[in-house]
Write a protein that holds these residues in place. Structure first.
Motif, PDB file in Angstrom:
ATOM      1  N   LYS A   2       0.823  -1.217   0.000  1.00 57.53           N
ATOM      2  CA  LYS A   2       0.000   0.000   0.000  1.00 57.53           C
ATOM      3  C   LYS A   2       0.856   1.266   0.000  1.00 57.53           C
ATOM      4  N   THR A 219      -6.986   1.585   4.523  1.00 60.35           N
ATOM      5  CA  THR A 219      -7.477   1.551   3.140  1.00 60.35           C
ATOM      6  C   THR A 219      -6.775   2.607   2.294  1.00 60.35           C
ATOM      7  N   THR A 220      -6.551   2.257   1.051  1.00 59.70           N
ATOM      8  CA  THR A 220      -5.933   3.177   0.103  1.00 59.70           C
ATOM      9  C   THR A 220      -6.377   2.772  -1.292  1.00 59.70           C
ATOM     10  N   ASP A 221      -6.289   3.695  -2.232  1.00 58.72           N
ATOM     11  CA  ASP A 221      -6.589   3.328  -3.626  1.00 58.72           C
ATOM     12  C   ASP A 221      -5.307   3.284  -4.453  1.00 58.72           C
ATOM     13  N   LYS A 222      -4.150   3.331  -3.773  1.00 62.56           N
ATOM     14  CA  LYS A 222      -2.879   3.336  -4.509  1.00 62.56           C
ATOM     15  C   LYS A 222      -1.940   2.254  -3.971  1.00 62.56           C
ATOM     16  N   PHE A 223      -1.384   1.491  -4.889  1.00 64.17           N
ATOM     17  CA  PHE A 223      -0.555   0.340  -4.519  1.00 64.17           C
ATOM     18  C   PHE A 223       0.677   0.251  -5.421  1.00 64.17           C
ATOM     19  N   GLN A 396      -7.920   7.887 -12.937  1.00 65.04           N
ATOM     20  CA  GLN A 396      -8.951   7.259 -12.109  1.00 65.04           C
ATOM     21  C   GLN A 396     -10.353   7.550 -12.667  1.00 65.04           C
ATOM     22  N   ARG A 400     -13.017   4.750 -14.227  1.00 64.59           N
ATOM     23  CA  ARG A 400     -14.342   4.612 -13.610  1.00 64.59           C
ATOM     24  C   ARG A 400     -15.432   4.875 -14.641  1.00 64.59           C
ATOM     25  N   THR A 417      -7.839   0.997 -12.627  1.00 70.63           N
ATOM     26  CA  THR A 417      -8.892  -0.030 -12.722  1.00 70.63           C
ATOM     27  C   THR A 417     -10.278   0.628 -12.708  1.00 70.63           C
ATOM     28  N   ASP A 421      -8.830   2.167  -8.550  1.00 69.53           N
ATOM     29  CA  ASP A 421      -7.547   1.884  -7.892  1.00 69.53           C
ATOM     30  C   ASP A 421      -6.393   2.098  -8.865  1.00 69.53           C
ATOM     31  N   TYR A 423      -2.323   0.935  -9.546  1.00 73.95           N
ATOM     32  CA  TYR A 423      -1.231   0.010  -9.225  1.00 73.95           C
ATOM     33  C   TYR A 423       0.028   0.450  -9.974  1.00 73.95           C
TER      34      TYR A 423
END
Ligand SMILES: NC(=O)C1=CN([C@@H]2O[C@H](COP(=O)(O)OP(=O)(O)OC[C@H]3O[C@@H](n4cnc5c(N)ncnc54)[C@H](O)[C@@H]3O)[C@@H](O)[C@H]2O)[C@H](O)CC1
Ligand SMILES: [K+]
Length: 500
Positions: A2, A219-223, A396, A400, A417, A421, A423
């Motif tokens: 994360k 929680t995060t939306d970036k990995f 993003q 979406r 995605t 999210d 990646y």
């Protein structure tokens, strides 16, 4: 892995301290130890003069603890404490007390406190870390300019001072230009963006064992996707499999003068494990592809120089389109038709992306389509970005809105995605900035989709292995001489690292 915000990192700190029931200075000691261990491996020569610039907060506290540790290991450490207001964090003060008297310390509150001539080989930047809350001004900005002009290598502790970790800086902000950034435990978004390259330099992470429970829950939306994740995703080939097990892929590629792109994509697709490959190409490409890629079946178009007609699409598990395609009117029509009628998942690249942008076909993208633009192609699809952070927002929103996966190619390729999210990839090197490497990626991802990897897994695996093949190729030919074919030659070695 994360990517956390500065606020989340502070929370992780607090949770770790509470769960382990340790004083916060113990966590700082852990961070300083981890830094020192890395540093002594990277710079084993204790003869170097090291300047450690410390701000008034915990980043400065880290600097003081590191100075003590380096001194104990016989490095020549000098400390500058930069703090115009005489306000320090508690752990800074703890480490100031622990600083051995033998380490020279200069207190800098104003310009006139600046030491005159200085001969340092290495500068450790501990002015500000994740606690930065506004642009750096005054004596701090002067020190940063000073550091940036020293003929020394600069190593940032945790974050280059003055750089925001997850938002753009203002033009003209004072920011340390580090050669290396050694950051604690979690990657920061800023490190992954091209606009920050000259501040961050080469970056590394060291573990400081922040609360595993916190890191699992946050929680995060970036990995960042890691080698371990690739190991989990990648599927070994099965003993009783046959070529049908691994799917039949179709590539729609090539035009007069650009058959090389089709050949590269086709060879990469085959090297990525697809069971069968057909390539639909203009007639000029027939002999070229049959010769260059004998493993692929070739379906010639009726037109000599460009694609005009879709073949029967019903036997394929994945369809890749774009490499070397050109933008002739009939090809534009073909792209539109493909979007409307495809029975198989699509991987779209290059001129097929440009056609979609120019014909405003974004709303016609079938759900879960994979697009692989470079930033210019993405701009044509989604509009111009004001900076790299803004581009991620556009990415993003685009994913979406159209329910698609976008592989935004770059130094740290980023996969968006439909869930919004992001990646980031960490393999690859600047040698890969050369014609044809994108065609190779299209071939790889198309092969993975044909093998029934989910779109996200196909993107992550494809991007990681593509970069890894590039890194293996660099080991052989260096960055300058690297060409796209070298990636294909190294795909086998990349897959083999995962027993596949
Ligand atoms: N979990 C970890 O990663 C750990 C990190 N550690 C280190 O602690 C820093 C963060 O320390 P913190 O005290 O929160 O902030 P800074 O040292 O970055 O900043 C100090 C202080 O300065 C003020 N400030 C902010 N911006 C400005 C400005 N532009 N001008 C002047 N003053 C400013 C503000 O009040 C800040 O609080 C982290 O990076 C690591 O290096 C721990 O050692 C261990 C755990
Ligand atoms: K710093």
């Amino acid at each position: 892995m994360k990517i956390l915000t500065a606020l989340q990192i502070r929370e992780a700190d607090q949770r770790t301290i509470a769960e382990e029931n340790i004083p916060s200075a113990a966590l700082m000691e852990r961070a300083a130890n981890a830094f020192t261990e890395w540093f002594t491996r990277k710079f084993p020569d204790t003869g170097k003069n090291i300047l450690i610039c410390c701000g008034p907060g915990n980043n400065g506290g880290d600097g003081l603890a590191i100075a003590r540790m380096l001194h104990a290991l016989d490095y020549a450490a000098t400390v500058w404490i930069v703090a115009p207001e005489n306000k320090f964090s508690p752990d800074f003060l703890t480490n100031q007390e622990r600083l051995p008297a033998a380490i020279p310390v200069t207190n800098i509150k104003q310009t006139s406190d600046f030491p005159e001539a200085s001969e340092f080989n290495l500068v450790l930047d501990g002015l500000f870390g994740t606690g930065l809350s506004r642009s750096v001004t005054g004596i701090y900005a002067e020190i940063i300019q000073h550091i940036n002009h020293l003929p020394a290598q600069v190593i940032a502790i945790d974050v280059p001072s003055g750089l925001y970790t997850e938002a753009p800086n203002q033009l003209g902000d004072a920011i340390v230009q580090a050669d290396y950034t050694l950051s604690f435990e979690v990657p920061k978004l800023a490190f992954l963006l091209a606009q920050n390259e000259k501040y961050v330099g080469e970056w590394y992470l060291v573990a400081i064992n922040l609360s595993p429970a916190f890191l699992a829950d946050v929680t995060t939306d970036k990995f960042i996707f890691t080698r371990e994740q690739v190991t989990q995703i990648i599927q070994p080939r099965r003993k009783f499999s046959h070529k049908g097990t691994y799917g039949h892929a179709l590539l729609l590629a090539g035009s007069y003068g650009k058959m090389g792109a089709a050949a590269l994509a086709a060879r990469a697709c085959l090297r990525s494990g697809v069971g069968l490959l057909s390539v639909h190409c203009p007639k000029v490409g027939y002999t070229i592809l049959q010769t260059a890629v004998p493993e692929a079946m070739t379906l010639p178009d009726t037109e000599a120089t460009h694609l005009t007609q879709l073949p029967d699409l019903n036997t394929y598990q994945a369809i890749g389109i774009g490499p070397g395609l050109g933008k002739e009117p009939a090809t534009r029509h073909l792209v539109r038709q493909l979007l409307q009628t495809t029975p198989a998942p699509l991987v779209i690249d290059a001129d097929a992306l440009n056609i979609i942008a120019e014909e405003n076909l974004q709303p016609a993208l079938p759900p879960n389509t994979i697009l692989t633009p470079h930033p210019k192609e993405f701009e044509r699809l989604a509009g111009p970005a004001s900076d790299d952070y803004n581009r991620l927002k556009l990415l993003q929103n685009f994913c979406r809105q159209y329910g698609c996966f976008v592989v935004l190619k770059g130094g740290h390729t980023c996969i968006g995605t439909p869930a919004g999210d992001l990646y980031f990839n960490i393999t690859g090197n600047p040698g890969m900035a050369t014609g044809g490497t994108g065609d190779v990626l299209t071939g790889i991802i198309t092969a993975l989709v044909a093998q029934k990897y989910s779109p996200l897994d196909a993107c992550r695996l494809g991007v990681y292995l593509h970069g890894l093949a590039g890194d293996l190729a660099r080991d052989q030919v260096g960055e300058t001489a690297l060409i796209a074919s070298d990636l294909i030659e190294n795909l086998g070695a990349a897959f083999r690292q995962f027993g596949s």
